[in-house]
Design a protein around this motif. Structure first.
Motif, PDB file in Angstrom:
ATOM      1  N   LEU A  43       6.750  -7.828 -14.336  1.00 59.37           N
ATOM      2  CA  LEU A  43       6.119  -6.513 -14.409  1.00 59.37           C
ATOM      3  C   LEU A  43       4.715  -6.551 -13.814  1.00 59.37           C
ATOM      4  CD1 LEU A  43       7.154  -5.205 -17.962  1.00 59.37           C
ATOM      5  CD2 LEU A  43       7.867  -4.290 -15.738  1.00 59.37           C
ATOM      6  N   GLN A  44       4.043  -7.690 -13.928  1.00 54.78           N
ATOM      7  CA  GLN A  44       2.728  -7.866 -13.304  1.00 54.78           C
ATOM      8  C   GLN A  44       2.850  -8.271 -11.850  1.00 54.78           C
ATOM      9  OE1 GLN A  44       1.177 -10.501 -16.870  1.00 54.78           O
ATOM     10  NE2 GLN A  44      -0.566  -9.870 -15.632  1.00 54.78           N
ATOM     11  N   LEU A  45       3.772  -9.186 -11.573  1.00 59.02           N
ATOM     12  CA  LEU A  45       3.838  -9.803 -10.250  1.00 59.02           C
ATOM     13  C   LEU A  45       4.345  -8.855  -9.169  1.00 59.02           C
ATOM     14  CD1 LEU A  45       3.540 -12.450  -8.605  1.00 59.02           C
ATOM     15  CD2 LEU A  45       5.946 -12.919  -9.161  1.00 59.02           C
ATOM     16  N   LEU A  46       5.409  -8.103  -9.437  1.00 62.41           N
ATOM     17  CA  LEU A  46       6.035  -7.299  -8.384  1.00 62.41           C
ATOM     18  C   LEU A  46       5.096  -6.238  -7.789  1.00 62.41           C
ATOM     19  CD1 LEU A  46       9.719  -6.926  -9.647  1.00 62.41           C
ATOM     20  CD2 LEU A  46       8.647  -8.726  -8.273  1.00 62.41           C
ATOM     21  N   PRO A  47       4.317  -5.503  -8.608  1.00 56.86           N
ATOM     22  CA  PRO A  47       3.348  -4.567  -8.000  1.00 56.86           C
ATOM     23  C   PRO A  47       2.292  -5.288  -7.165  1.00 56.86           C
ATOM     24  CG  PRO A  47       3.715  -4.021 -10.307  1.00 56.86           C
ATOM     25  CD  PRO A  47       4.361  -5.348 -10.076  1.00 56.86           C
ATOM     26  N   MET A  48       1.918  -6.484  -7.558  1.00 53.69           N
ATOM     27  CA  MET A  48       0.941  -7.249  -6.789  1.00 53.69           C
ATOM     28  C   MET A  48       1.504  -7.614  -5.421  1.00 53.69           C
ATOM     29  SD  MET A  48      -0.346  -9.692  -9.935  1.00 53.69           S
ATOM     30  CE  MET A  48      -1.438 -10.711  -8.962  1.00 53.69           C
ATOM     31  N   ILE A  49       2.802  -7.980  -5.385  1.00 53.70           N
ATOM     32  CA  ILE A  49       3.437  -8.326  -4.108  1.00 53.70           C
ATOM     33  C   ILE A  49       3.474  -7.104  -3.190  1.00 53.70           C
ATOM     34  CG2 ILE A  49       5.580  -9.093  -3.008  1.00 53.70           C
ATOM     35  CD1 ILE A  49       6.172 -10.695  -5.572  1.00 53.70           C
ATOM     36  N   LYS A  50       3.822  -5.954  -3.735  1.00 57.21           N
ATOM     37  CA  LYS A  50       3.880  -4.731  -2.927  1.00 57.21           C
ATOM     38  C   LYS A  50       2.516  -4.383  -2.345  1.00 57.21           C
ATOM     39  CE  LYS A  50       6.314  -1.216  -4.213  1.00 57.21           C
ATOM     40  NZ  LYS A  50       6.917  -0.091  -4.974  1.00 57.21           N
ATOM     41  N   GLU A  51       1.489  -4.501  -3.166  1.00 51.70           N
ATOM     42  CA  GLU A  51       0.137  -4.189  -2.705  1.00 51.70           C
ATOM     43  C   GLU A  51      -0.308  -5.167  -1.619  1.00 51.70           C
ATOM     44  OE1 GLU A  51      -4.446  -3.822  -4.448  1.00 51.70           O
ATOM     45  OE2 GLU A  51      -2.765  -4.212  -5.808  1.00 51.70           O
ATOM     46  N   ALA A  52      -0.054  -6.451  -1.846  1.00 51.19           N
ATOM     47  CA  ALA A  52      -0.449  -7.469  -0.865  1.00 51.19           C
ATOM     48  C   ALA A  52       0.301  -7.276   0.450  1.00 51.19           C
ATOM     49  CB  ALA A  52      -0.189  -8.865  -1.430  1.00 51.19           C
ATOM     50  N   TYR A  53       1.575  -6.931   0.369  1.00 52.21           N
ATOM     51  CA  TYR A  53       2.358  -6.717   1.592  1.00 52.21           C
ATOM     52  C   TYR A  53       1.794  -5.549   2.396  1.00 52.21           C
ATOM     53  CZ  TYR A  53       6.212  -5.582   4.709  1.00 52.21           C
ATOM     54  OH  TYR A  53       6.959  -5.301   5.833  1.00 52.21           O
ATOM     55  N   ALA A  54       1.439  -4.480   1.722  1.00 50.77           N
ATOM     56  CA  ALA A  54       0.886  -3.315   2.415  1.00 50.77           C
ATOM     57  C   ALA A  54      -0.402  -3.670   3.143  1.00 50.77           C
ATOM     58  CB  ALA A  54       0.641  -2.186   1.416  1.00 50.77           C
ATOM     59  N   GLN A  55      -1.234  -4.494   2.509  1.00 51.74           N
ATOM     60  CA  GLN A  55      -2.499  -4.900   3.126  1.00 51.74           C
ATOM     61  C   GLN A  55      -2.271  -5.816   4.321  1.00 51.74           C
ATOM     62  OE1 GLN A  55      -4.778  -6.619  -0.061  1.00 51.74           O
ATOM     63  NE2 GLN A  55      -5.299  -4.642  -0.965  1.00 51.74           N
ATOM     64  N   ILE A  56      -1.344  -6.767   4.183  1.00 48.56           N
ATOM     65  CA  ILE A  56      -1.124  -7.749   5.252  1.00 48.56           C
ATOM     66  C   ILE A  56      -0.347  -7.144   6.410  1.00 48.56           C
ATOM     67  CG2 ILE A  56      -0.015  -9.951   5.823  1.00 48.56           C
ATOM     68  CD1 ILE A  56      -0.511 -10.777   2.877  1.00 48.56           C
ATOM     69  N   ALA A  57       0.714  -6.384   6.102  1.00 58.85           N
ATOM     70  CA  ALA A  57       1.559  -5.821   7.157  1.00 58.85           C
ATOM     71  C   ALA A  57       0.859  -4.683   7.891  1.00 58.85           C
ATOM     72  CB  ALA A  57       2.875  -5.333   6.561  1.00 58.85           C
ATOM     73  N   GLY A  58       0.032  -3.911   7.157  1.00 60.12           N
ATOM     74  CA  GLY A  58      -0.685  -2.806   7.784  1.00 60.12           C
ATOM     75  C   GLY A  58       0.218  -1.699   8.282  1.00 60.12           C
ATOM     76  N   THR A  59       1.359  -1.495   7.585  1.00 60.68           N
ATOM     77  CA  THR A  59       2.307  -0.454   7.990  1.00 60.68           C
ATOM     78  C   THR A  59       2.629   0.438   6.795  1.00 60.68           C
ATOM     79  OG1 THR A  59       4.283  -1.735   7.423  1.00 60.68           O
ATOM     80  CG2 THR A  59       3.341  -2.076   9.625  1.00 60.68           C
ATOM     81  N   ASN A  60       3.434   1.459   7.054  1.00 62.04           N
ATOM     82  CA  ASN A  60       3.872   2.348   5.989  1.00 62.04           C
ATOM     83  C   ASN A  60       5.280   2.007   5.503  1.00 62.04           C
ATOM     84  OD1 ASN A  60       1.484   3.933   5.994  1.00 62.04           O
ATOM     85  ND2 ASN A  60       2.236   5.037   7.803  1.00 62.04           N
ATOM     86  N   ASP A  61       5.694   0.756   5.690  1.00 59.82           N
ATOM     87  CA  ASP A  61       7.018   0.327   5.236  1.00 59.82           C
ATOM     88  C   ASP A  61       7.167   0.569   3.744  1.00 59.82           C
ATOM     89  OD1 ASP A  61       7.635  -0.619   7.765  1.00 59.82           O
ATOM     90  OD2 ASP A  61       6.912  -2.641   7.350  1.00 59.82           O
TER      91      ASP A  61
END
Length: 360
Positions: free
Chosen positions: A203-221
Protein backbone atom coordinates in the motif's frame (compact mmCIF):
# COMPACT_ATOMS: atom_id res chain seq x y z
CA UNK A 1 23.78 7.74 8.34
CA UNK A 2 25.14 4.46 7.02
CA UNK A 3 28.59 4.59 5.48
CA UNK A 4 31.23 2.08 4.37
CA UNK A 5 34.70 3.43 5.11
CA UNK A 6 36.90 0.60 3.86
CA UNK A 7 36.72 -2.79 2.19
CA UNK A 8 39.26 -5.61 2.00
CA UNK A 9 38.81 -8.60 -0.30
CA UNK A 10 40.94 -11.76 -0.25
CA UNK A 11 40.63 -14.44 -2.93
CA UNK A 12 37.26 -13.02 -3.97
CA UNK A 13 36.42 -13.35 -7.67
CA UNK A 14 39.15 -11.61 -9.69
CA UNK A 15 40.83 -10.09 -6.58
CA UNK A 16 43.71 -11.91 -4.90
CA UNK A 17 44.03 -9.35 -2.12
CA UNK A 18 43.15 -5.67 -2.17
CA UNK A 19 41.98 -2.93 0.19
CA UNK A 20 39.85 0.06 -0.78
CA UNK A 21 39.36 3.23 1.26
CA UNK A 22 36.12 5.17 0.78
CA UNK A 23 36.52 8.78 1.89
CA UNK A 24 33.44 10.43 0.43
CA UNK A 25 29.70 9.86 0.28
CA UNK A 26 29.75 9.62 -3.53
CA UNK A 27 32.13 7.02 -4.97
CA UNK A 28 32.81 6.60 -8.68
CA UNK A 29 34.45 3.30 -9.69
CA UNK A 30 35.97 3.29 -13.18
CA UNK A 31 37.82 0.82 -15.35
CA UNK A 32 37.63 -1.34 -18.43
CA UNK A 33 35.13 -4.17 -18.71
CA UNK A 34 36.28 -7.25 -16.80
CA UNK A 35 38.55 -5.33 -14.42
CA UNK A 36 36.41 -6.00 -11.34
CA UNK A 37 34.03 -3.05 -10.94
CA UNK A 38 30.93 -5.20 -10.57
CA UNK A 39 32.83 -7.63 -8.32
CA UNK A 40 33.63 -4.76 -5.97
CA UNK A 41 29.94 -3.87 -5.70
CA UNK A 42 29.12 -7.54 -5.13
CA UNK A 43 31.60 -7.67 -2.24
CA UNK A 44 29.75 -4.75 -0.62
CA UNK A 45 26.45 -6.54 -1.27
CA UNK A 46 27.86 -9.67 0.39
CA UNK A 47 28.53 -7.75 3.58
CA UNK A 48 24.95 -6.46 3.66
CA UNK A 49 23.14 -9.67 2.68
CA UNK A 50 25.64 -12.48 3.54
CA UNK A 51 25.46 -13.66 -0.08
CA UNK A 52 26.26 -12.65 -3.65
CA UNK A 53 23.76 -10.77 -5.78
CA UNK A 54 24.89 -12.59 -8.91
CA UNK A 55 25.95 -16.13 -7.92
CA UNK A 56 23.92 -18.62 -5.88
CA UNK A 57 26.83 -20.91 -4.97
CA UNK A 58 29.35 -19.28 -2.63
CA UNK A 59 32.19 -21.48 -3.88
CA UNK A 60 31.91 -19.96 -7.35
CA UNK A 61 32.90 -16.56 -5.91
CA UNK A 62 36.35 -17.73 -4.84
CA UNK A 63 39.30 -16.61 -6.95
CA UNK A 64 40.16 -19.06 -9.71
CA UNK A 65 42.35 -21.81 -8.26
CA UNK A 66 41.43 -20.87 -4.68
CA UNK A 67 39.10 -22.50 -2.19
CA UNK A 68 37.35 -20.00 0.02
CA UNK A 69 37.50 -16.21 0.36
CA UNK A 70 37.32 -13.41 2.90
CA UNK A 71 35.56 -10.02 2.73
CA UNK A 72 35.95 -7.40 5.45
CA UNK A 73 34.28 -4.01 5.65
CA UNK A 74 34.44 -1.22 8.19
CA UNK A 75 31.04 0.42 8.44
CA UNK A 76 29.67 3.35 10.38
CA UNK A 77 25.99 3.50 11.29
CA UNK A 78 24.71 6.50 13.21
CA UNK A 79 28.26 7.26 14.41
CA UNK A 80 28.74 3.68 15.66
CA UNK A 81 31.61 1.73 14.04
CA UNK A 82 31.22 -1.92 13.05
CA UNK A 83 33.56 -4.43 11.41
CA UNK A 84 31.73 -6.91 9.17
CA UNK A 85 33.50 -10.05 8.01
CA UNK A 86 32.29 -12.77 5.67
CA UNK A 87 34.44 -15.90 5.38
CA UNK A 88 34.03 -18.94 3.18
CA UNK A 89 36.21 -21.66 4.66
CA UNK A 90 38.01 -24.31 2.60
CA UNK A 91 35.52 -26.78 4.08
CA UNK A 92 32.70 -24.90 2.37
CA UNK A 93 31.37 -23.49 5.65
CA UNK A 94 30.39 -19.82 5.56
CA UNK A 95 30.84 -17.61 8.60
CA UNK A 96 29.65 -14.08 9.20
CA UNK A 97 30.83 -11.87 12.05
CA UNK A 98 30.04 -8.37 13.30
CA UNK A 99 32.74 -6.94 15.57
CA UNK A 100 34.19 -10.48 15.79
CA UNK A 101 30.89 -11.93 17.06
CA UNK A 102 29.47 -14.69 14.81
CA UNK A 103 25.82 -15.14 13.97
CA UNK A 104 24.11 -18.40 14.83
CA UNK A 105 21.88 -17.84 11.78
CA UNK A 106 22.90 -15.72 8.79
CA UNK A 107 19.33 -14.48 8.37
CA UNK A 108 19.78 -12.47 11.57
CA UNK A 109 22.06 -10.06 9.72
CA UNK A 110 19.83 -9.14 6.77
CA UNK A 111 18.43 -5.64 7.14
CA UNK A 112 20.91 -4.39 9.73
CA UNK A 113 23.02 -2.67 7.07
CA UNK A 114 20.51 -2.16 4.23
CA UNK A 115 21.49 -1.75 0.60
CA UNK A 116 19.86 -1.42 -2.80
CA UNK A 117 21.60 -2.52 -5.98
CA UNK A 118 20.71 -1.72 -9.60
CA UNK A 119 22.32 -3.76 -12.39
CA UNK A 120 21.66 -4.17 -16.13
CA UNK A 121 20.17 -7.66 -15.64
CA UNK A 122 17.55 -6.33 -13.20
CA UNK A 123 15.26 -5.65 -16.16
CA UNK A 124 14.30 -9.33 -15.68
CA UNK A 125 12.08 -8.13 -12.84
CA UNK A 126 9.87 -6.69 -15.57
CA UNK A 127 10.42 -9.02 -18.54
CA UNK A 128 10.45 -12.42 -16.79
CA UNK A 129 7.76 -14.31 -14.89
CA UNK A 130 6.08 -13.58 -11.58
CA UNK A 131 8.88 -15.26 -9.60
CA UNK A 132 11.17 -12.31 -10.38
CA UNK A 133 8.68 -9.80 -9.01
CA UNK A 134 8.13 -11.88 -5.86
CA UNK A 135 11.90 -11.98 -5.43
CA UNK A 136 11.98 -8.18 -5.72
CA UNK A 137 9.29 -7.84 -3.03
CA UNK A 138 10.88 -10.41 -0.74
CA UNK A 139 14.36 -8.86 -0.96
CA UNK A 140 12.91 -5.52 0.10
CA UNK A 141 10.58 -6.79 2.83
CA UNK A 142 13.27 -9.06 4.28
CA UNK A 143 15.34 -5.95 4.96
CA UNK A 144 12.39 -4.26 6.65
CA UNK A 145 11.54 -7.09 9.02
CA UNK A 146 13.64 -10.03 10.24
CA UNK A 147 10.47 -11.96 11.07
CA UNK A 148 9.32 -11.67 7.47
CA UNK A 149 12.54 -13.26 6.26
CA UNK A 150 12.30 -16.08 8.80
CA UNK A 151 8.66 -16.76 7.88
CA UNK A 152 9.68 -16.80 4.22
CA UNK A 153 12.50 -19.29 4.90
CA UNK A 154 10.17 -21.49 6.94
CA UNK A 155 7.41 -21.30 4.32
CA UNK A 156 9.80 -22.38 1.56
CA UNK A 157 10.99 -25.38 3.59
CA UNK A 158 7.46 -26.51 4.44
CA UNK A 159 6.36 -26.03 0.83
CA UNK A 160 9.27 -28.17 -0.34
CA UNK A 161 8.38 -30.88 2.18
CA UNK A 162 4.71 -30.81 1.16
CA UNK A 163 5.60 -31.06 -2.53
CA UNK A 164 7.96 -33.93 -1.78
CA UNK A 165 5.17 -35.74 0.04
CA UNK A 166 2.80 -35.18 -2.90
CA UNK A 167 5.34 -36.89 -5.17
CA UNK A 168 5.51 -39.82 -2.76
CA UNK A 169 1.73 -40.09 -2.84
CA UNK A 170 1.85 -40.50 -6.62
CA UNK A 171 4.16 -43.47 -6.15
CA UNK A 172 2.56 -45.09 -3.09
CA UNK A 173 -1.08 -44.24 -3.84
CA UNK A 174 -1.87 -43.93 -0.12
CA UNK A 175 -2.23 -40.68 1.80
CA UNK A 176 -1.65 -39.87 5.45
CA UNK A 177 -4.34 -37.26 5.98
CA UNK A 178 -2.90 -36.23 9.33
CA UNK A 179 0.52 -35.52 7.82
CA UNK A 180 -1.01 -33.45 5.03
CA UNK A 181 -3.09 -31.56 7.58
CA UNK A 182 0.07 -30.82 9.56
CA UNK A 183 1.83 -29.44 6.48
CA UNK A 184 -1.23 -27.31 5.67
CA UNK A 185 -1.47 -25.90 9.17
CA UNK A 186 2.18 -24.83 9.11
CA UNK A 187 1.85 -23.32 5.63
CA UNK A 188 -1.20 -21.32 6.69
CA UNK A 189 0.57 -19.86 9.74
CA UNK A 190 3.64 -18.79 7.79
CA UNK A 191 1.76 -17.79 4.64
CA UNK A 192 -0.79 -15.58 6.38
CA UNK A 193 2.01 -13.57 8.02
CA UNK A 194 3.73 -13.07 4.65
CA UNK A 195 0.45 -12.13 2.93
CA UNK A 196 -0.46 -9.58 5.61
CA UNK A 197 3.00 -8.01 5.46
CA UNK A 198 3.00 -7.77 1.67
CA UNK A 199 -0.50 -6.27 1.67
CA UNK A 200 0.43 -3.66 4.27
CA UNK A 201 3.68 -2.45 2.73
CA UNK A 202 2.60 -2.62 -0.88
CA UNK A 203 0.00 0.00 0.00
CA UNK A 204 2.99 2.29 0.59
CA UNK A 205 5.28 0.98 -2.13
CA UNK A 206 3.01 0.90 -5.20
CA UNK A 207 2.09 4.63 -5.17
CA UNK A 208 5.78 5.43 -4.74
CA UNK A 209 6.63 3.36 -7.83
CA UNK A 210 3.97 5.16 -9.89
CA UNK A 211 5.22 8.56 -8.81
CA UNK A 212 8.86 7.68 -9.49
CA UNK A 213 7.99 6.28 -12.92
CA UNK A 214 6.17 9.47 -13.89
CA UNK A 215 9.20 11.56 -12.89
CA UNK A 216 11.75 9.35 -14.66
CA UNK A 217 9.77 8.56 -17.82
CA UNK A 218 8.52 12.14 -18.24
CA UNK A 219 5.39 10.98 -20.09
CA UNK A 220 1.66 10.77 -19.52
CA UNK A 221 1.66 6.95 -19.56
CA UNK A 222 -1.03 5.38 -17.41
CA UNK A 223 0.87 2.98 -15.17
CA UNK A 224 -1.13 0.62 -12.96
CA UNK A 225 0.30 -1.73 -10.34
CA UNK A 226 -1.77 -4.30 -8.48
CA UNK A 227 -0.94 -6.88 -5.86
CA UNK A 228 -2.62 -10.13 -6.90
CA UNK A 229 -3.03 -13.00 -4.45
CA UNK A 230 -5.38 -15.97 -4.16
CA UNK A 231 -5.74 -15.07 -0.48
CA UNK A 232 -7.77 -11.95 -1.31
CA UNK A 233 -10.74 -14.11 -2.33
CA UNK A 234 -10.43 -17.17 -0.07
CA UNK A 235 -8.71 -17.95 3.21
CA UNK A 236 -5.49 -19.92 2.90
CA UNK A 237 -6.75 -22.97 4.79
CA UNK A 238 -9.82 -23.15 2.54
CA UNK A 239 -7.65 -22.83 -0.57
CA UNK A 240 -5.45 -25.72 0.47
CA UNK A 241 -8.50 -27.85 1.13
CA UNK A 242 -10.08 -26.94 -2.23
CA UNK A 243 -6.89 -27.65 -4.18
CA UNK A 244 -5.89 -30.87 -2.39
CA UNK A 245 -7.16 -33.22 -5.13
CA UNK A 246 -5.50 -31.11 -7.84
CA UNK A 247 -2.29 -31.02 -5.80
CA UNK A 248 -2.21 -34.84 -5.71
CA UNK A 249 -2.68 -35.02 -9.48
CA UNK A 250 -0.05 -32.36 -10.31
CA UNK A 251 2.27 -33.38 -7.44
CA UNK A 252 2.75 -29.78 -6.34
CA UNK A 253 1.03 -27.15 -4.21
CA UNK A 254 -1.18 -25.02 -6.45
CA UNK A 255 -2.41 -22.46 -3.91
CA UNK A 256 -0.54 -20.10 -1.62
CA UNK A 257 1.51 -16.94 -1.39
CA UNK A 258 4.15 -18.54 -3.66
CA UNK A 259 1.66 -17.80 -6.45
CA UNK A 260 1.37 -14.07 -5.65
CA UNK A 261 2.00 -11.62 -8.45
CA UNK A 262 2.75 -7.93 -8.86
CA UNK A 263 0.68 -7.07 -11.92
CA UNK A 264 1.94 -4.17 -14.04
CA UNK A 265 -0.21 -2.54 -16.71
CA UNK A 266 0.65 0.26 -19.13
CA UNK A 267 -2.33 2.09 -20.62
CA UNK A 268 -4.57 -0.83 -19.56
CA UNK A 269 -2.41 -3.47 -21.26
CA UNK A 270 0.32 -5.80 -20.02
CA UNK A 271 3.43 -3.71 -19.41
CA UNK A 272 5.75 -6.55 -20.39
CA UNK A 273 4.13 -6.97 -23.79
CA UNK A 274 3.59 -3.31 -24.61
CA UNK A 275 6.46 -1.29 -23.12
CA UNK A 276 9.38 0.09 -25.12
CA UNK A 277 12.98 -0.30 -23.97
CA UNK A 278 12.92 3.22 -22.58
CA UNK A 279 9.74 2.53 -20.63
CA UNK A 280 11.20 -0.68 -19.21
CA UNK A 281 14.32 1.15 -18.09
CA UNK A 282 12.22 3.87 -16.48
CA UNK A 283 10.12 1.32 -14.61
CA UNK A 284 13.21 -0.57 -13.44
CA UNK A 285 14.64 2.56 -11.87
CA UNK A 286 11.24 3.45 -10.43
CA UNK A 287 11.04 0.01 -8.74
CA UNK A 288 14.52 0.25 -7.31
CA UNK A 289 14.33 3.87 -6.20
CA UNK A 290 11.01 3.18 -4.48
CA UNK A 291 12.70 0.29 -2.69
CA UNK A 292 15.40 2.76 -1.65
CA UNK A 293 12.85 5.32 -0.42
CA UNK A 294 10.81 2.80 1.58
CA UNK A 295 13.94 1.51 3.35
CA UNK A 296 14.96 5.08 4.07
CA UNK A 297 11.55 5.96 5.53
CA UNK A 298 11.36 2.80 7.63
CA UNK A 299 14.90 2.94 9.02
CA UNK A 300 15.35 6.68 9.41
CA UNK A 301 18.53 6.62 7.30
CA UNK A 302 19.34 5.93 3.65
CA UNK A 303 20.57 2.48 2.61
CA UNK A 304 23.75 2.07 0.58
CA UNK A 305 23.02 2.49 -3.11
CA UNK A 306 25.03 0.39 -5.57
CA UNK A 307 24.63 1.44 -9.22
CA UNK A 308 26.30 -0.85 -11.75
CA UNK A 309 26.79 0.42 -15.29
CA UNK A 310 23.67 2.60 -15.18
CA UNK A 311 25.06 5.27 -17.52
CA UNK A 312 24.51 2.93 -20.46
CA UNK A 313 20.84 2.55 -19.58
CA UNK A 314 19.54 6.14 -19.43
CA UNK A 315 19.94 9.21 -21.58
CA UNK A 316 21.82 12.25 -20.28
CA UNK A 317 18.80 14.10 -18.95
CA UNK A 318 17.25 11.15 -17.15
CA UNK A 319 20.63 10.16 -15.76
CA UNK A 320 21.17 13.60 -14.27
CA UNK A 321 17.66 13.59 -12.78
CA UNK A 322 18.40 10.20 -11.23
CA UNK A 323 21.66 11.43 -9.71
CA UNK A 324 20.02 14.56 -8.32
CA UNK A 325 17.43 12.35 -6.64
CA UNK A 326 19.82 9.80 -5.11
CA UNK A 327 22.91 11.93 -4.55
CA UNK A 328 21.68 15.43 -3.85
CA UNK A 329 18.28 14.87 -2.25
CA UNK A 330 19.42 12.27 0.31
CA UNK A 331 22.48 11.81 2.47
CA UNK A 332 23.14 8.14 1.71
CA UNK A 333 26.39 6.74 0.35
CA UNK A 334 26.32 5.94 -3.37
CA UNK A 335 28.69 3.72 -5.38
CA UNK A 336 28.56 4.03 -9.18
CA UNK A 337 30.55 2.01 -11.72
CA UNK A 338 31.29 3.07 -15.29
CA UNK A 339 33.80 2.38 -18.02
CA UNK A 340 34.36 6.09 -18.67
CA UNK A 341 35.80 8.17 -15.79
CA UNK A 342 35.15 11.44 -17.61
CA UNK A 343 31.44 10.66 -17.78
CA UNK A 344 31.15 10.10 -14.04
CA UNK A 345 33.18 13.22 -13.29
CA UNK A 346 31.00 15.30 -15.59
CA UNK A 347 27.80 14.20 -13.85
CA UNK A 348 29.26 14.53 -10.35
CA UNK A 349 30.68 17.99 -11.09
CA UNK A 350 27.19 19.20 -12.01
CA UNK A 351 25.98 18.21 -8.55
CA UNK A 352 28.58 20.38 -6.78
CA UNK A 353 29.05 17.65 -4.15
CA UNK A 354 32.37 16.20 -2.99
CA UNK A 355 33.12 12.82 -4.52
CA UNK A 356 35.87 10.23 -4.81
CA UNK A 357 37.07 8.49 -7.97
CA UNK A 358 38.56 4.98 -7.89
CA UNK A 359 40.21 3.84 -11.11
CA UNK A 360 40.80 0.08 -11.22
Amino acid sequence: MLQLNSLTVFQFKNYIQQTFQFKERLIGICGKNGIGKTNLLDAIYYLCFTKSYFTKLDALNAHEGSIGFRIEGNFELNAEAAKLVCILRETGKKEFLVNDMPYSRLAQHVGRYPAVIITPDDVQIITNGSEERRRYMDALFSQLDASYLQHLIDYSKILQQRNGYLKLLAENKSADAQLMDAYDKQLVTKGNYIFSFRKKYLLQLLPMIKEAYAQIAGTNDLLELNYSSQLFQTSFDQLLSQYRDKDRITQRTNAGIHKDELEILLNNQSFKGRASQGQRKSLLFALKLSEFELLKLSNGFAPLLLLDDVFEKLDEGRMQNLLIRVCDQNNGQVFITDTHPDRIKQHFDRLSISYQMLEL
